[in-house]
Scaffold this active site. Structure first.
Site, PDB file in Angstrom:
ATOM      1  N   ALA A   1     119.589 -11.738  29.656  1.00  0.00           N
ATOM      2  CA  ALA A   1     119.957 -12.327  28.371  1.00  0.00           C
ATOM      3  C   ALA A   1     120.935 -11.451  27.596  1.00  0.00           C
ATOM      4  O   ALA A   1     121.566 -11.904  26.652  1.00  0.00           O
ATOM      5  CB  ALA A   1     118.698 -12.575  27.546  1.00  0.00           C
TER       6      ALA A   1
ATOM      7  N   ASP B   1     114.595 -14.068  37.604  1.00  0.00           N
ATOM      8  CA  ASP B   1     114.850 -12.615  37.672  1.00  0.00           C
ATOM      9  C   ASP B   1     113.570 -11.794  37.722  1.00  0.00           C
ATOM     10  O   ASP B   1     113.499 -10.756  38.390  1.00  0.00           O
ATOM     11  CB  ASP B   1     115.779 -12.159  36.532  1.00  0.00           C
ATOM     12  CG  ASP B   1     115.275 -12.518  35.137  1.00  0.00           C
ATOM     13  OD1 ASP B   1     114.197 -13.131  35.013  1.00  0.00           O
ATOM     14  OD2 ASP B   1     115.980 -12.203  34.155  1.00  0.00           O
ATOM     15  N   THR B   2     112.529 -12.264  37.028  1.00  0.00           N
ATOM     16  CA  THR B   2     111.273 -11.502  37.033  1.00  0.00           C
ATOM     17  C   THR B   2     110.660 -11.512  38.440  1.00  0.00           C
ATOM     18  O   THR B   2     110.098 -10.513  38.891  1.00  0.00           O
ATOM     19  CB  THR B   2     110.280 -12.084  36.008  1.00  0.00           C
ATOM     20  OG1 THR B   2     110.969 -12.290  34.781  1.00  0.00           O
ATOM     21  CG2 THR B   2     109.108 -11.163  35.783  1.00  0.00           C
TER      22      THR B   2
ATOM     23  N   THR C   1     115.254  -7.442  28.285  1.00  0.00           N
ATOM     24  CA  THR C   1     115.167  -8.140  27.002  1.00  0.00           C
ATOM     25  C   THR C   1     113.700  -8.482  26.727  1.00  0.00           C
ATOM     26  O   THR C   1     113.196  -8.305  25.625  1.00  0.00           O
ATOM     27  CB  THR C   1     116.032  -9.417  27.044  1.00  0.00           C
ATOM     28  OG1 THR C   1     117.379  -9.030  27.254  1.00  0.00           O
ATOM     29  CG2 THR C   1     115.921 -10.206  25.747  1.00  0.00           C
TER      30      THR C   1
HETATM   31  C1  LIG Z   1     111.791 -16.606  28.393  1.00  0.00           C
HETATM   32  C2  LIG Z   1     112.019 -15.493  29.325  1.00  0.00           C
HETATM   33  O1  LIG Z   1     113.327 -15.528  29.735  1.00  0.00           O
HETATM   34  C3  LIG Z   1     111.115 -15.504  30.515  1.00  0.00           C
HETATM   35  O2  LIG Z   1     109.786 -15.699  30.150  1.00  0.00           O
HETATM   36  C4  LIG Z   1     111.181 -14.302  31.403  1.00  0.00           C
HETATM   37  O3  LIG Z   1     110.344 -14.493  32.499  1.00  0.00           O
HETATM   38  C5  LIG Z   1     112.509 -14.024  31.923  1.00  0.00           C
HETATM   39  O4  LIG Z   1     113.068 -14.831  32.614  1.00  0.00           O
HETATM   40  C6  LIG Z   1     113.066 -12.703  31.614  1.00  0.00           C
HETATM   41  O5  LIG Z   1     114.352 -12.583  32.030  1.00  0.00           O
END
Ligand SMILES: C[C@H](O)[C@H](O)[C@@H](O)C(=O)CO
Length: 492
Positions: free
Chosen positions: A10, A239-240, A261
């Site tokens: 993000a 990504d996680t 993030t």
């Molecule tokens: C909302 C988040 O993006 C999400 O829960 C998290 O898993 C993620 O993708 C972190 O990059």
């Protein structure tokens, strides 16, 4: 064997070239770019075409650096956000950011369609306004349902990028599994949820598993980018999931924090656990690679610091992330604490004011200097990690023996130590490019270079320098934790 991995976070995106020699994986970042949600009249968007442009730029640089055609490319990104493909195969909608306010505006109405409890028991996903399902429900409630009826396919960001490269439409499994529209029993879309929320089943693409080939770059796209055609492999598109794949251990009772993030703290489990406690504590069950499941909790993470940094920039004060951490290192611990997951901190905008207001509102001194703000955030994140660890232990019925910090957040050496102190566990740190590393692993699996995830993790352990932090000052942290618990909502 050389491969290209693309990871979108993000706050930034990266392209890496990886080379596996049969024993170790060596990696090199060859392209990076900033990413951030764009606010237009109260709506939050991503610059999707800019992201695609950076992907193609990265592929071009990757091919040049590889000195030949890489075996494949894998793409991962944050979950939930999507674009809709129309009848002529083009992208009809802007890609909105999961922090957009349209879900909050319609929250009550959305959970009247299906309660949070029923939703959780349908698939164990966390109840969060950012989920794809909730975004689609908000679209319908705000009069944009015709897009769902008229468009052909919904694709999450990595699937959308793959589609742009290959023309193939798939829903990668780890992304589908966190959309709140999935069903574990069939490993497919959840017909009950789709029908209650009036989501046409035809909108959802067939599910593809990580570690398999998603398609080949089209001739036209390869020519346009100026590279040879290559395969696109489905990796842990979330990504996680890719970051967790890159755990440098096969230890069964380890927890991880995928730190960026967001801080996603959890464990790997062999099959989904969905019960009253996972519902009460809003613990997510998400699909992992290699047949594993990720049981985890979202913690607000380094977003809090990113937003403070942005506010300082707007005030004409430029700080590098590491500079802020150094200032925080010199401050006293526990002067004030926040619940990092208080809803006040979720939306972009003036994080300094929000933290100040939170502290005065809870009868604590308001931080004033950059170092004080960051110290409040880091002490509080570490204490929240302890709360998540203890909650997971309660649900799992075993002691978490160690914690692995994965991802760029591991560069924050202060937070690494505070995490060890707060949790009373040895903290291991690395790989710092965890999502990209896990992305490579699934490409290696698809190419037959590794047989399974365990072998892949041995490769990572051999290829990565892992930092180690031992707990210190236990008594002071135990006392701070007692106070911290009073700040959490009663359900926690
Ligand atoms: C909302 C988040 O993006 C999400 O829960 C998290 O898993 C993620 O993708 C972190 O990059």
């Amino acid at each position: 064997m050389k491969q290209i991995a693309f990871d979108l976070g993000a706050s930034s995106g990266k392209v890496m070239l990886g080379e596996f020699d049969g024993t170790c994986l060596t990696t090199e970042v060859i392209h990076r770019f900033p990413n951030r949600q764009i606010c237009v009249s109260d709506h939050l968007y991503w610059n999707f075409l800019g992201i695609y442009q950076n992907l193609t730029e990265g592929i071009r640089k990757g091919c040049a650096a590889a000195g030949g055609t890489p075996v494949s490319i894998g793409i991962d990104a944050y979950c939930n956000d999507f674009g809709l493909i129309g009848r002529n195969g083009d992208l009809i909608t802007q890609v909105r950011c999961y922090r957009d306010l349209r879900m909050a505006r319609n929250e009550a109405e959305i959970y009247r369609i299906m309660s949070k409890r029923e939703l959780h028991f349908q698939n164990g996903n966390q109840n969060a306004l950012f989920n794809t399902l909730i975004q689609l429900a908000a679209m319908r409630l705000e009069g944009d349902g015709f897009l769902l009826d008229q468009c052909e396919t919904l694709l999450h960001i990595p699937d959308l990028l793959t589609y742009f490269l290959t023309g193939q439409r798939h829903s990668e499994y780890t992304l589908a599994s966190v959309s709140q529209m999935f069903r574990w029993e069939t490993s497919d879309w959840n017909p009950e949820i789709l029908s209650r929320f009036e989501i046409p089943a035809k909108l959802l693409a067939p599910i593809i598993m990580p570690g398999t080939v998603a398609g080949e770059m089209t001739k036209a796209t390869a020519e346009e980018i100026g590279v040879p055609r290559m395969k696109v492999t489905a990796v842990g598109g979330h990504d996680t999931a890719s970051a967790v794949a890159a755990l440098p251990t096969n230890e069964p009772h380890a927890a991880y924090i995928s730190s960026g993030t967001w801080s996603l703290m959890g464990v790997e489990i062999p099959k989904p656990i969905i019960n009253e406690q996972t519902y009460r504590y809003n613990i997510a069950i998400e699909g992992g690679v290699g047949g594993r499941y990720r049981m985890l909790k979202n913690v607000m993470g380094l977003w809090l610091i990113q937003e403070c940094r942005l506010k300082y920039r707007k005030m004409g004060m430029e700080y590098e992330f590491a500079e802020l951490v150094d200032l925080a290192r010199r401050e006293k611990s526990f002067v004030s604490l926040i619940d990092p997951d208080d809803e006040a901190f979720y939306m972009p905008g003036d994080m300094l004011r929000k933290i100040r207001d939170y502290c005065t509102g809870t009868g604590q001194p308001a931080p004033e200097t950059p170092g004080q703000f960051i110290r409040v955030i880091e002490d509080s994140l570490a204490l929240k990690y302890r709360w998540v660890m203890e909650t997971l232990e309660k649900i799992l019925g075993y002691r978490i023996e160690s914690i692995y910090i994965l991802g760029g957040g591991g560069k924050d050496t202060l937070l690494n130590q505070l995490t060890a102190n707060a949790c009373g566990r040895t903290v291991y740190v690395g790989p710092q490019e965890a999502a990209l590393t896990g992305n490579f692993l699934m490409q290696l699996k698809a190419a037959g270079a590794i047989g399974n995830l365990e072998q892949g993790r041995e490769v990572i352990a051999r290829s990565t320098q892992i930092g180690v932090y031992e707990p210190q000052e236990q008594k002071a942290w135990d006392e701070a934790y007692e106070y911290f618990l009073t700040l959490l909502p009663r359900s926690e």
